[in-house]
Motif scaffolding. Sequence first.
Motif, PDB file in Angstrom:
ATOM      1  N   ASP A  24       0.802  -1.545  -0.063  1.00 27.89           N
ATOM      2  CA  ASP A  24       0.452  -0.186  -0.301  1.00 27.89           C
ATOM      3  C   ASP A  24       0.923   1.748   0.174  1.00 27.89           C
ATOM      4  O   ASP A  24       1.954   1.024   0.720  1.00 27.89           O
ATOM      5  CB  ASP A  24      -0.525  -0.100   1.328  1.00 27.89           C
ATOM      6  N   ILE A  25       0.235   2.213  -0.505  1.00 28.17           N
ATOM      7  CA  ILE A  25       1.057   3.747  -0.502  1.00 28.17           C
ATOM      8  C   ILE A  25      -0.572   4.041  -0.035  1.00 28.17           C
ATOM      9  O   ILE A  25      -1.130   4.763  -0.080  1.00 28.17           O
ATOM     10  CB  ILE A  25       0.854   4.183  -2.145  1.00 28.17           C
ATOM     11  N   LYS A  26       0.368   4.355   1.687  1.00 26.46           N
ATOM     12  CA  LYS A  26      -0.164   5.012   2.736  1.00 26.46           C
ATOM     13  C   LYS A  26      -0.130   6.751   2.838  1.00 26.46           C
ATOM     14  O   LYS A  26       0.829   7.107   2.863  1.00 26.46           O
ATOM     15  CB  LYS A  26      -0.247   4.399   4.157  1.00 26.46           C
ATOM     16  N   GLU A  27      -1.028   7.540   2.559  1.00 29.52           N
ATOM     17  CA  GLU A  27      -1.157   8.754   2.661  1.00 29.52           C
ATOM     18  C   GLU A  27      -1.470   9.469   4.166  1.00 29.52           C
ATOM     19  O   GLU A  27      -2.713   9.208   4.708  1.00 29.52           O
ATOM     20  CB  GLU A  27      -1.340   9.124   1.427  1.00 29.52           C
ATOM     21  N   TYR A  28      -1.054  10.102   4.122  1.00 35.22           N
ATOM     22  CA  TYR A  28      -1.358  11.604   5.444  1.00 35.22           C
ATOM     23  C   TYR A  28      -1.180  12.976   4.855  1.00 35.22           C
ATOM     24  O   TYR A  28       0.323  13.159   4.664  1.00 35.22           O
ATOM     25  CB  TYR A  28      -0.294  11.060   6.264  1.00 35.22           C
ATOM     26  N   HIS A  29      -1.643  14.098   5.678  1.00 40.06           N
ATOM     27  CA  HIS A  29      -1.629  14.732   5.225  1.00 40.06           C
ATOM     28  C   HIS A  29      -2.261  15.353   6.507  1.00 40.06           C
ATOM     29  O   HIS A  29      -2.607  15.511   7.492  1.00 40.06           O
ATOM     30  CB  HIS A  29      -2.843  15.323   4.384  1.00 40.06           C
ATOM     31  N   PHE A  30      -1.388  16.765   6.776  1.00 36.66           N
ATOM     32  CA  PHE A  30      -1.420  17.768   8.327  1.00 36.66           C
ATOM     33  C   PHE A  30      -1.351  19.099   7.166  1.00 36.66           C
ATOM     34  O   PHE A  30      -0.908  19.214   6.199  1.00 36.66           O
ATOM     35  CB  PHE A  30      -0.116  17.249   9.537  1.00 36.66           C
TER      36      PHE A  30
END
Length: 276
Positions: A24-30
């Motif tokens: 998986d390419i797990k994305e997080y945004h802040f």
Amino acid sequence: VSYVLVFFAFVGLIFCAISSDRLDIKEYHFSNPKVDSFSCLVISDYHHRSLKFSNGNMIDILNKQEHVDYVFFTGDLIDSHTKNLNDVKAIFDTSVKIANKGCYFVTGNHEEYAPKWGQLQDLIKEYDKIDYLKDEEVLNGQIHLFGLEDARFKVGGGASFKKRADATKKTIEDKFKNKINKDDFNVLLVHRPENFKMIADDYKFDLVIAGHTHGGQFKIGNWVPTSIFQEEGDYMGGKYHRNNTDLVVSRGLGYSAMFPLRVNCNPEIVKITVSK
């Protein structure tokens, strides 16, 4: 009946293991007012596995990612079962191509006793765009990176959680505390997330990035049975927030030699973006 149950349990386990080998390419945004934009990929805990996943080769998957500012390696790229560094070199070759501002490496607990550790250090030196942060920091514009050596290098593999925590705190006090600028976006790279409460309560890092846990490797629903045996049980994978500090824990790519499969816990490359 018992043989039938064992058979179906075995088949079920194999099915879960195969279905949990998708990368998986797990994305997080802040959001953070200190930066216009910041992006990175996190590659952690490769250990000694293959580059092949059920949905393709890791190198091909990496090459499909849009260019990012950084690639961070948060430890355990190798372990005592690593036979050669061919796969790691392929990962490095691809990472330096997709990272606009460079790549940074910190050690995990397995590097300390891995037979190929010396060769890995030599390999890192071959790349102008890969820096090994050994309790060191680097300022790149308003992005201030701090790289923490794994505590095993300081107190050994049999040390207690308290001794590791004390060693971590001492390093941050001696090497980092006076260099944390409130106007910079301060990023701490560390292998283990186990000291996040202390780090978030006592220091002013904006983002902490870690690995180590493998996400537990084995999940029943959202419950991770192995979390009860680990000091970082509260931080097994995902994003967390405490006292204005964000933490991202990667599930990583590989697995332990004692339990060489994942169940309901896919391997992952983490992608983090931060903007105002």
